[in-house]
Design an enzyme around this catalytic site. Structure first.
Site, PDB file in Angstrom:
ATOM      1  CB  ALA A  67      -0.866  -0.003   1.254  1.00  0.00           C
ATOM      2  CD  GLU A 114      -2.831  -7.707   2.199  1.00  0.00           C
ATOM      3  OE1 GLU A 114      -2.619  -6.529   1.874  1.00  0.00           O
ATOM      4  OE2 GLU A 114      -3.417  -8.021   3.250  1.00  0.00           O
ATOM      5  CD  GLU A 134       1.061  -5.857   5.465  1.00  0.00           C
ATOM      6  OE1 GLU A 134       1.851  -6.762   5.830  1.00  0.00           O
ATOM      7  OE2 GLU A 134       0.429  -5.918   4.390  1.00  0.00           O
TER       8      GLU A 134
HETATM    9  N1  COA Z   1       4.553   3.195  -0.179  1.00  0.00           N
HETATM   10  C1  COA Z   1       4.978   4.383  -0.622  1.00  0.00           C
HETATM   11  N2  COA Z   1       6.175   4.587  -1.202  1.00  0.00           N
HETATM   12  C2  COA Z   1       6.977   3.521  -1.324  1.00  0.00           C
HETATM   13  C3  COA Z   1       6.599   2.240  -0.871  1.00  0.00           C
HETATM   14  C4  COA Z   1       5.330   2.115  -0.285  1.00  0.00           C
HETATM   15  N3  COA Z   1       4.865   0.915   0.149  1.00  0.00           N
HETATM   16  N4  COA Z   1       7.623   1.374  -1.117  1.00  0.00           N
HETATM   17  C5  COA Z   1       8.592   2.101  -1.709  1.00  0.00           C
HETATM   18  N5  COA Z   1       8.206   3.385  -1.839  1.00  0.00           N
HETATM   19  C6  COA Z   1       8.957   4.501  -2.428  1.00  0.00           C
HETATM   20  C7  COA Z   1      10.064   4.985  -1.499  1.00  0.00           C
HETATM   21  O1  COA Z   1       9.545   5.879  -0.538  1.00  0.00           O
HETATM   22  C8  COA Z   1      10.968   5.659  -2.506  1.00  0.00           C
HETATM   23  O2  COA Z   1      10.396   6.911  -2.862  1.00  0.00           O
HETATM   24  P1  COA Z   1      11.322   8.240  -2.964  1.00  0.00           P
HETATM   25  O3  COA Z   1      12.325   7.914  -4.031  1.00  0.00           O
HETATM   26  O4  COA Z   1      10.359   9.310  -3.356  1.00  0.00           O
HETATM   27  O5  COA Z   1      11.950   8.402  -1.619  1.00  0.00           O
HETATM   28  C9  COA Z   1      10.854   4.759  -3.732  1.00  0.00           C
HETATM   29  O6  COA Z   1       9.626   4.060  -3.584  1.00  0.00           O
HETATM   30  C10 COA Z   1      11.982   3.742  -3.846  1.00  0.00           C
HETATM   31  O7  COA Z   1      12.008   2.988  -2.646  1.00  0.00           O
HETATM   32  P2  COA Z   1      13.319   2.830  -1.727  1.00  0.00           P
HETATM   33  O8  COA Z   1      12.873   2.557  -0.330  1.00  0.00           O
HETATM   34  O9  COA Z   1      14.223   3.996  -1.936  1.00  0.00           O
HETATM   35  O10 COA Z   1      13.974   1.540  -2.382  1.00  0.00           O
HETATM   36  P3  COA Z   1      14.956   0.511  -1.659  1.00  0.00           P
HETATM   37  O11 COA Z   1      15.495  -0.351  -2.752  1.00  0.00           O
HETATM   38  O12 COA Z   1      15.912   1.213  -0.780  1.00  0.00           O
HETATM   39  O13 COA Z   1      14.014  -0.389  -0.701  1.00  0.00           O
HETATM   40  C11 COA Z   1      12.031  -1.644  -0.152  1.00  0.00           C
HETATM   41  C12 COA Z   1      13.022  -1.206  -1.260  1.00  0.00           C
HETATM   42  C13 COA Z   1      10.902  -2.417  -0.821  1.00  0.00           C
HETATM   43  C14 COA Z   1      12.758  -2.556   0.833  1.00  0.00           C
HETATM   44  C15 COA Z   1      11.496  -0.416   0.590  1.00  0.00           C
HETATM   45  O14 COA Z   1      11.036   0.501  -0.376  1.00  0.00           O
HETATM   46  C16 COA Z   1      10.352  -0.707   1.524  1.00  0.00           C
HETATM   47  O15 COA Z   1      10.574  -1.234   2.596  1.00  0.00           O
HETATM   48  N6  COA Z   1       9.115  -0.330   1.132  1.00  0.00           N
HETATM   49  C17 COA Z   1       7.955  -0.455   1.968  1.00  0.00           C
HETATM   50  C18 COA Z   1       7.455  -1.882   1.991  1.00  0.00           C
HETATM   51  C19 COA Z   1       6.261  -2.003   2.932  1.00  0.00           C
HETATM   52  O16 COA Z   1       6.359  -1.819   4.130  1.00  0.00           O
HETATM   53  N7  COA Z   1       5.103  -2.344   2.355  1.00  0.00           N
HETATM   54  C20 COA Z   1       3.902  -2.593   3.093  1.00  0.00           C
HETATM   55  C21 COA Z   1       3.094  -1.366   3.238  1.00  0.00           C
HETATM   56  S1  COA Z   1       1.643  -1.644   4.224  1.00  0.00           S
END
Ligand code: COA
Length: 260
Positions: A67, A114, A134
């Site tokens: 999300a 999901e 989450e």
């Molecule tokens: N919601 C909103 N933005 C997200 C996102 C999410 N679930 N997942 C990634 N992004 C965005 C980041 O904020 C970043 O944006 P920015 O460049 O404007 O700062 C961009 O996508 C790239 O992500 P980044 O975190 O820089 O990549 P990474 O390779 O360092 O890490 C992940 C990848 C997947 C490990 C990390 O993005 C992450 O943990 N995301 C969230 C996953 C999560 O908790 N999902 C469940 C949500 S309920």
């Protein structure tokens, strides 16, 4: 096909391809993407040329990283409940009458996992990563994760993913039964489309009945499920496709199913 701001939607022969197209945000599902996704499935439902749908994420890095967390900030419980009880993308996929295949090219996390779980089949690149993170945000899966993941892989493994928020790699996801196949990243599209095209050759009527019957297994007790199966089996006998399938077998030729 209609055009969308957050999706790319196309038809390749009998296969509809929906690509979630927010690669700079790792294809995170915001409200607009969810609404457009549900609309794209409605469009594909009506399109008789489309017999199977493949859903994937744009770019190399992610299927869907969950999300859109930015939308959570400052949101009240009541607003969040309204968002989640509106007709969801997960429900649109789950109730879609044609087979849906998730083509998982990278991070498949939270709402992304999901979404994949709402699909009928999951094909993953060996570079894909899966998780329900989450819990690390102080919340729990809310798009069916606690229910669909548990039904698919069992309580112990679902509990581990949901309580730790840890990611697993594609091979582990395969061992868990979370994905049907793992393929080399370079082969993902070709292998997924090959599978989709093969299924698309089957009778659309029979595919629909088969999908409904299989889904009944986890939603009813055995007696109800078996009754449902018999009804759906018998319903196939009202289709021209059944006559064509049987005749083609007896005439030793390939059937040509029309979806009637
Ligand atoms: N919601 C909103 N933005 C997200 C996102 C999410 N679930 N997942 C990634 N992004 C965005 C980041 O904020 C970043 O944006 P920015 O460049 O404007 O700062 C961009 O996508 C790239 O992500 P980044 O975190 O820089 O990549 P990474 O390779 O360092 O890490 C992940 C990848 C997947 C490990 C990390 O993005 C992450 O943990 N995301 C969230 C996953 C999560 O908790 N999902 C469940 C949500 S309920």
């Amino acid at each position: 096909m209609a055009s969308y701001e957050t999706l790319l939607v196309e038809r390749r022969g009998r296969v509809g391809l929906i690509t979630i197209n927010r690669p700079d945000k790792l294809n995170a599902l915001n409200i607009q993407t969810r609404a457009e996704g549900a609309a794209a499935f409605d469009e594909m439902r009506e399109d008789e040329e489309v017999r199977v749908v493949v859903i994937t994420g744009a770019g190399e890095k992610a299927f869907v990283a969950g999300a859109d967390i930015a939308e959570f900030e400052g949101r009240t419980a009541v607003t969040q409940r309204d968002v989640m009880t509106a007709r969801s993308l997960f429900t649109a996929v789950d109730t879609f009458p044609k087979p849906v295949i998730a083509m998982i090219n990278g991070y498949c996390l939270g709402g992304g996992c999901e979404l994949a779980l709402s699909c009928d089949l999951r094909v993953a690149s060996e570079a894909a990563r899966f998780g329900q993170p989450e819990i690390k945000l102080g919340i729990i899966p809310g798009g069916g994760g606690t229910q669909r993941l548990t039904r698919l892989i069992g309580e112990g493994k679902a509990m581990e993913l949901i309580l730790t928020g840890d990611m697993i790699d594609a091979q582990t996801a395969f061992q868990f039964g979370l994905v049907n196949r793992v393929v080399a990243a370079a082969d993902l599209e070709a292998k997924t489309m090959e599978l989709a095209n093969r299924i698309a050759e089957m009778s659309p009527v029979a595919l629909r009945m088969a999908k409904e019957a299989v889904k009944a297994a986890s939603r009813s007790n055995l007696d109800e499920g078996l009754r449902r199966e018999v009804d759906l089996f018998a319903l196939c006998f009202s289709s021209e496709d059944k006559d064509e399938g049987v005749r083609a077998f007896l005439e030793k030729r390939k059937p040509e199913f029309k979806g009637r």
